[in-house]
Design a protein around this motif. Structure first.
Motif, mmCIF file in Angstrom:
data_model
loop_
_atom_site.group_PDB
_atom_site.id
_atom_site.type_symbol
_atom_site.label_atom_id
_atom_site.label_comp_id
_atom_site.label_asym_id
_atom_site.label_seq_id
_atom_site.Cartn_x
_atom_site.Cartn_y
_atom_site.Cartn_z
ATOM 1 N N GLY A 192 0.795 -1.181 -0.079
ATOM 2 C CA GLY A 192 0.116 0.142 -0.105
ATOM 3 C C GLY A 192 0.818 1.158 0.086
ATOM 4 N N GLY A 193 0.150 2.389 -0.253
ATOM 5 C CA GLY A 193 1.155 3.825 -0.419
ATOM 6 C C GLY A 193 -0.059 4.750 -0.648
ATOM 7 N N ALA A 237 -4.117 9.951 -8.669
ATOM 8 C CA ALA A 237 -5.039 9.292 -9.489
ATOM 9 C C ALA A 237 -4.573 8.941 -10.769
ATOM 10 C CB ALA A 237 -5.990 10.609 -9.653
ATOM 11 N N GLY A 238 -4.914 7.916 -11.230
ATOM 12 C CA GLY A 238 -4.452 7.379 -12.575
ATOM 13 C C GLY A 238 -3.365 6.351 -12.636
ATOM 14 N N GLY A 239 -2.624 6.311 -11.339
ATOM 15 C CA GLY A 239 -1.473 5.622 -11.100
ATOM 16 C C GLY A 239 -1.694 4.173 -10.730
ATOM 17 N N SER A 240 -0.833 3.241 -10.587
ATOM 18 C CA SER A 240 -1.079 1.973 -10.110
ATOM 19 C C SER A 240 -0.256 1.618 -8.903
ATOM 20 C CB SER A 240 -0.129 1.133 -11.113
ATOM 21 O OG SER A 240 -1.034 1.399 -12.630
ATOM 22 N N LYS A 294 -8.459 5.661 -8.642
ATOM 23 C CA LYS A 294 -9.203 7.001 -8.432
ATOM 24 C C LYS A 294 -9.387 7.232 -6.987
ATOM 25 C CE LYS A 294 -12.342 5.064 -11.894
ATOM 26 N NZ LYS A 294 -13.824 4.691 -12.334
ATOM 27 N N PRO A 295 -9.436 8.585 -6.719
ATOM 28 C CA PRO A 295 -9.424 8.799 -5.157
ATOM 29 C C PRO A 295 -10.487 8.050 -4.385
ATOM 30 C CG PRO A 295 -9.593 10.966 -6.607
ATOM 31 C CD PRO A 295 -9.654 9.724 -7.577
ATOM 32 N N GLU A 296 -11.521 7.728 -5.046
ATOM 33 C CA GLU A 296 -12.695 6.638 -4.411
ATOM 34 C C GLU A 296 -12.005 5.205 -4.085
ATOM 35 O OE1 GLU A 296 -13.065 8.473 -7.036
ATOM 36 O OE2 GLU A 296 -14.569 7.668 -8.539
ATOM 37 N N GLN A 304 -2.753 0.373 3.917
ATOM 38 C CA GLN A 304 -3.658 1.745 3.398
ATOM 39 C C GLN A 304 -3.280 2.106 1.901
ATOM 40 O OE1 GLN A 304 -5.580 3.861 5.451
ATOM 41 N NE2 GLN A 304 -5.869 4.809 3.237
ATOM 42 N N VAL A 305 -4.189 2.332 1.248
ATOM 43 C CA VAL A 305 -3.831 2.770 -0.192
ATOM 44 C C VAL A 305 -4.737 4.347 -0.215
ATOM 45 C CG1 VAL A 305 -4.498 2.385 -2.540
ATOM 46 C CG2 VAL A 305 -3.901 0.484 -1.040
ATOM 47 N N THR A 306 -3.914 5.123 -0.532
ATOM 48 C CA THR A 306 -4.434 6.527 -0.578
ATOM 49 C C THR A 306 -4.198 7.184 -1.925
ATOM 50 O OG1 THR A 306 -3.931 6.738 1.735
ATOM 51 C CG2 THR A 306 -4.321 8.849 0.390
ATOM 52 N N VAL A 307 -5.184 7.519 -2.454
ATOM 53 C CA VAL A 307 -5.271 8.140 -4.017
ATOM 54 C C VAL A 307 -5.486 9.504 -4.045
ATOM 55 C CG1 VAL A 307 -6.050 7.918 -6.437
ATOM 56 C CG2 VAL A 307 -6.035 5.749 -5.048
ATOM 57 N N SER A 308 -4.420 10.270 -4.318
ATOM 58 C CA SER A 308 -4.836 11.837 -4.111
ATOM 59 C C SER A 308 -5.358 12.193 -5.798
ATOM 60 C CB SER A 308 -3.447 12.360 -4.049
ATOM 61 O OG SER A 308 -2.490 12.241 -5.136
ATOM 62 N N SER A 309 -5.890 13.272 -5.623
ATOM 63 C CA SER A 309 -6.531 13.923 -6.599
ATOM 64 C C SER A 309 -5.550 14.898 -7.498
ATOM 65 C CB SER A 309 -8.010 14.282 -6.571
ATOM 66 O OG SER A 309 -7.754 15.282 -5.660
#
Length: 124
Positions: A9-10, A14-17, A87-89, A119-124
């Motif tokens: 996790g990390g 957004a759009g990343g993998s 995605k952020p969601e 934890q996975v956090t996706v920033s916009s």
């Protein structure tokens, strides 16, 4: 008895993998179907993906279909979740889980063993 430990996790844009891993202890890992769930703050734990004991069958939640891929390596006692087009969601704690029998299981109570989550956090 199966013990599960997630990693990978990390924080990602957004759009990343990201690729999550779940390492299992025990000699009977290949007997278990495996699942991935996630839980965002204030929400219920949600089904993400499941994979059969041999890896031949996979199932995905509607919100991740076409973006996430589950796989497993029974020699390494590890299951993976490749997450693309994030995605952020998708931000949540991601858990892997193990269940005896079939893999067509989408409910928390159908799984017997759980990891501690990553934890996975996706920033916009």
């Amino acid at each position: 008895q199966v013990q599960l430990v997630e990693s990978g996790g990390g924080l990602v844009q957004a759009g990343g993998s990201l690729r999550l891993s779940c390492a299992a202890s025990g000699r009977t890992f290949s007997s278990y179907a495996m699942g991935w769930f996630r839980q965002a703050p204030g929400k219920e734990r949600e089904f993400v993906a499941a994979i059969s004991w041999g890896g031949g069958s996979t199932y995905y939640g509607e919100s991740v279909k076409g973006r996430f891929t589950a796989s497993r390596d029974n020699v390494k006692n590890t299951v993976y979740l490749q997450m693309n087009s994030l995605k952020p969601e998708d931000t949540a704690v991601y858990y892997c889980a193990a269940t005896m029998g079939g893999s067509r299981k989408f409910i928390v109570n159908e799984y017997d063993y759980w990891g501690q989550g990553t934890q996975v956090t996706v920033s916009s």
